[in-house]
Design a protein around this motif. Structure first.
Motif, PDB file in Angstrom:
ATOM      1  N   THR A 112      67.862  13.008  58.822  1.00  0.00           N
ATOM      2  CA  THR A 112      66.780  12.058  59.099  1.00  0.00           C
ATOM      3  C   THR A 112      65.450  12.780  59.292  1.00  0.00           C
ATOM      4  O   THR A 112      64.396  12.169  59.237  1.00  0.00           O
ATOM      5  N   TYR A 113      65.512  14.085  59.534  1.00  0.00           N
ATOM      6  CA  TYR A 113      64.303  14.892  59.728  1.00  0.00           C
ATOM      7  C   TYR A 113      63.797  15.334  58.359  1.00  0.00           C
ATOM      8  O   TYR A 113      64.527  15.909  57.570  1.00  0.00           O
ATOM      9  N   LEU A 114      62.572  15.044  58.093  1.00  0.00           N
ATOM     10  CA  LEU A 114      61.968  15.493  56.846  1.00  0.00           C
ATOM     11  C   LEU A 114      60.676  16.226  57.145  1.00  0.00           C
ATOM     12  O   LEU A 114      59.887  15.795  57.982  1.00  0.00           O
ATOM     13  N   TYR A 115      60.485  17.324  56.474  1.00  0.00           N
ATOM     14  CA  TYR A 115      59.227  18.059  56.592  1.00  0.00           C
ATOM     15  C   TYR A 115      58.391  17.679  55.383  1.00  0.00           C
ATOM     16  O   TYR A 115      58.675  18.098  54.267  1.00  0.00           O
ATOM     17  N   VAL A 116      57.389  16.843  55.616  1.00  0.00           N
ATOM     18  CA  VAL A 116      56.583  16.331  54.517  1.00  0.00           C
ATOM     19  C   VAL A 116      55.112  16.495  54.863  1.00  0.00           C
ATOM     20  O   VAL A 116      54.675  16.184  55.966  1.00  0.00           O
ATOM     21  N   GLN A 117      54.370  16.983  53.907  1.00  0.00           N
ATOM     22  CA  GLN A 117      52.925  17.018  54.044  1.00  0.00           C
ATOM     23  C   GLN A 117      52.379  16.183  52.894  1.00  0.00           C
ATOM     24  O   GLN A 117      52.596  16.492  51.730  1.00  0.00           O
ATOM     25  N   GLN A 118      51.719  15.109  53.249  1.00  0.00           N
ATOM     26  CA  GLN A 118      51.276  14.170  52.230  1.00  0.00           C
ATOM     27  C   GLN A 118      49.756  14.219  52.085  1.00  0.00           C
ATOM     28  O   GLN A 118      49.032  14.307  53.070  1.00  0.00           O
ATOM     29  N   LEU A 119      49.306  14.157  50.845  1.00  0.00           N
ATOM     30  CA  LEU A 119      47.886  14.116  50.549  1.00  0.00           C
ATOM     31  C   LEU A 119      47.590  12.859  49.749  1.00  0.00           C
ATOM     32  O   LEU A 119      48.401  12.414  48.938  1.00  0.00           O
ATOM     33  N   LEU A 120      46.434  12.296  49.961  1.00  0.00           N
ATOM     34  CA  LEU A 120      46.021  11.100  49.235  1.00  0.00           C
ATOM     35  C   LEU A 120      44.683  11.388  48.575  1.00  0.00           C
ATOM     36  O   LEU A 120      43.757  11.885  49.209  1.00  0.00           O
ATOM     37  N   PHE A 121      44.604  11.104  47.300  1.00  0.00           N
ATOM     38  CA  PHE A 121      43.381  11.319  46.543  1.00  0.00           C
ATOM     39  C   PHE A 121      42.938  10.001  45.936  1.00  0.00           C
ATOM     40  O   PHE A 121      43.754   9.249  45.406  1.00  0.00           O
ATOM     41  N   GLU A 122      41.652   9.746  46.006  1.00  0.00           N
ATOM     42  CA  GLU A 122      41.090   8.583  45.331  1.00  0.00           C
ATOM     43  C   GLU A 122      40.392   9.087  44.070  1.00  0.00           C
ATOM     44  O   GLU A 122      39.549   9.979  44.121  1.00  0.00           O
ATOM     45  N   VAL A 123      40.786   8.527  42.934  1.00  0.00           N
ATOM     46  CA  VAL A 123      40.249   8.979  41.656  1.00  0.00           C
ATOM     47  C   VAL A 123      39.374   7.879  41.085  1.00  0.00           C
ATOM     48  O   VAL A 123      39.820   6.744  40.911  1.00  0.00           O
ATOM     49  N   GLN A 124      38.132   8.229  40.792  1.00  0.00           N
ATOM     50  CA  GLN A 124      37.217   7.275  40.174  1.00  0.00           C
ATOM     51  C   GLN A 124      36.968   7.712  38.737  1.00  0.00           C
ATOM     52  O   GLN A 124      36.951   8.901  38.438  1.00  0.00           O
ATOM     53  N   GLY A 125      36.777   6.767  37.865  1.00  0.00           N
ATOM     54  CA  GLY A 125      36.601   7.103  36.458  1.00  0.00           C
ATOM     55  C   GLY A 125      37.906   7.607  35.883  1.00  0.00           C
ATOM     56  O   GLY A 125      37.964   8.652  35.268  1.00  0.00           O
ATOM     57  N   TYR A 126      38.976   6.888  36.121  1.00  0.00           N
ATOM     58  CA  TYR A 126      40.339   7.279  35.764  1.00  0.00           C
ATOM     59  C   TYR A 126      40.461   7.704  34.309  1.00  0.00           C
ATOM     60  O   TYR A 126      40.037   7.028  33.404  1.00  0.00           O
ATOM     61  N   SER A 127      41.023   8.869  34.095  1.00  0.00           N
ATOM     62  CA  SER A 127      41.345   9.358  32.763  1.00  0.00           C
ATOM     63  C   SER A 127      42.705  10.043  32.838  1.00  0.00           C
ATOM     64  O   SER A 127      42.833  11.120  33.425  1.00  0.00           O
ATOM     65  N   HIS A 128      43.713   9.409  32.281  1.00  0.00           N
ATOM     66  CA  HIS A 128      45.073   9.931  32.334  1.00  0.00           C
ATOM     67  C   HIS A 128      45.138  11.352  31.761  1.00  0.00           C
ATOM     68  O   HIS A 128      45.790  12.230  32.331  1.00  0.00           O
ATOM     69  N   ILE A 129      44.463  11.600  30.686  1.00  0.00           N
ATOM     70  CA  ILE A 129      44.500  12.915  30.037  1.00  0.00           C
ATOM     71  C   ILE A 129      43.873  13.981  30.930  1.00  0.00           C
ATOM     72  O   ILE A 129      44.431  15.063  31.108  1.00  0.00           O
TER      73      ILE A 129
END
Length: 80
Positions: free
Chosen positions: A26-43
């Motif tokens: 049940t113990y997880l070592y997680v470091q999470q990051l969140l990024f907001e991307v504007q002008g989305y370009s998949h490539i």
């Protein structure tokens, strides 16, 4: 396993995190990051992630422990 760059034993702190994770599922070592991307370009995002993976060895690495006396950190040259 192909493209192996190096195999090294885990550092003591890494061994502790691994053993804690294996003892208590049940113990997880997680470091999470969140990024907001504007002008989305998949490539462009895909190319940026490829460059990130190429630049940092930790993104091309796995930890092996089953059937081993001591866990090891295995780094690969390429993960594609």
């Amino acid at each position: 396993m192909k493209n192996i760059k190096s195999i090294v034993p885990l550092l003591p702190a890494q061994q502790l995190m691994l053993s804690a994770t294996l003892k208590d599922k049940t113990y997880l070592y997680v470091q999470q990051l969140l990024f907001e991307v504007q002008g989305y370009s998949h490539i462009k995002i895909s190319k940026a992630l490829d460059k990130l993976i190429d630049s940092y060895e930790c993104f091309r690495s796995i930890i092996l422990y089953e059937g081993l006396k001591q866990p090891v950190w295995v780094s690969k040259d390429d993960v594609r």
